[in-house]
Design a protein around this motif. Sequence first.
Motif: not given
Length: 349
Positions: A192-206
């Motif tokens: 229903a929902w997906r999310g995450g936490l990271d010190l340095n989240p990766g950007d899949v568009t980068d």
Amino acid sequence: MTTGACTLASSRAVLVHDAAMEPFMDPAEQYAMFATDARDSPCFSEWAAAVARDEEVLAWLATLPPIKQQPNLVFAAARWHGVPAPGPYDALRSALLDDDGTIRETILSRSTQTNEAGRMATLLPAITSLGLEGPISLLEVGASAGLCLYPDRWGYAWRTEAGEVRLGGEPRLTCAVRGALPPLPDRLPEVAWRGGLDLNPGDVTDEDAMAWLENLVWPEQDERRERLRHAIAIARAEPPRLVRGDLLSDLPDLLEVAAGQGPVVVFHSAVVAYLEPEGRERFHDLMTGLVADGACHWVSNEGKGVLPRITETGPPVPEGHPTFVTGVDGRAVAWTHGHGRSLRWVAGS
Ligand SMILES: C[S@@+](CC[C@H](N)C(=O)[O-])C[C@H]1O[C@@H](n2cnc3c(N)ncnc32)[C@H](O)[C@@H]1O
């Protein structure tokens, strides 16, 4: 700094014996163990064994902060700047010893954010064991680019001793199941929902960030590179909600958001090793408290020495067996390959 590294290493070496996922050990010991743990990559295994015996390269490594001395990071940085892999150790050696600061700068500015979608083949049985009805909320701490947040978008092939159990279509994440049959789902999970936490989240568009993720895949592992590209495409079609933050302090806020959408499963893989021992204990206590309060379920997947209180609830891991231990709500349920290639269900044994 060198003295600090040795002090850190000696206090930690007693805690863990898993060089692939233990970034703080003394470099010679860390590289020697990595040579064994990385046997899936003959090149990295050979490089690591050679580094462990090479006083000059060890001295070069000792000038880096302890967290930056990891084989995975150093080898990836060297490859990023053209050292061929697979390739001879001598090329790595001279690149490091003759470095004009370029490789060092990459080591210092980047990190090992290896995002391995294959781990979902070992995480999904653990999630299934929770027996949750209906759509779930998936919250990953240390999510990197969030590529493990899509267990519903892959097919699976669990190769059990009684034959292959398939779920969903191609491409499939394959996993060898050893011993007892784990709780395998008969349908893909509803998320229903997906999310995450990271010190340095990766950007899949980068593109640059994704090229670095690809560069982190071990040299001979074309199948993993292929899987990574597919995982990036999945995430690009529907990017996950990723929040920059520390798992020790910022989890409760995101948990509140996730809780509005369905029963929450907080999970992590290959993350807690990056915390100091005291932080690992605090994280264990934080999660135990959240589970006890009914705020979420907890699926952990870390090197066997990283969350020892979980590992100890399962059967003793044989000395020298470099396994991850998967936990559900603080109890060991499986021993797993660090990249999700195999699984031994140990709950109840
Ligand atoms: C090796 S990657 C694993 C990524 C992903 N969990 C997987 O299994 O593919 C470890 C990730 O943990 C993140 N990380 C390390 N320490 C963290 C912390 N204290 N809080 C949040 N994220 C952290 C790093 O930035 C990195 O993206």
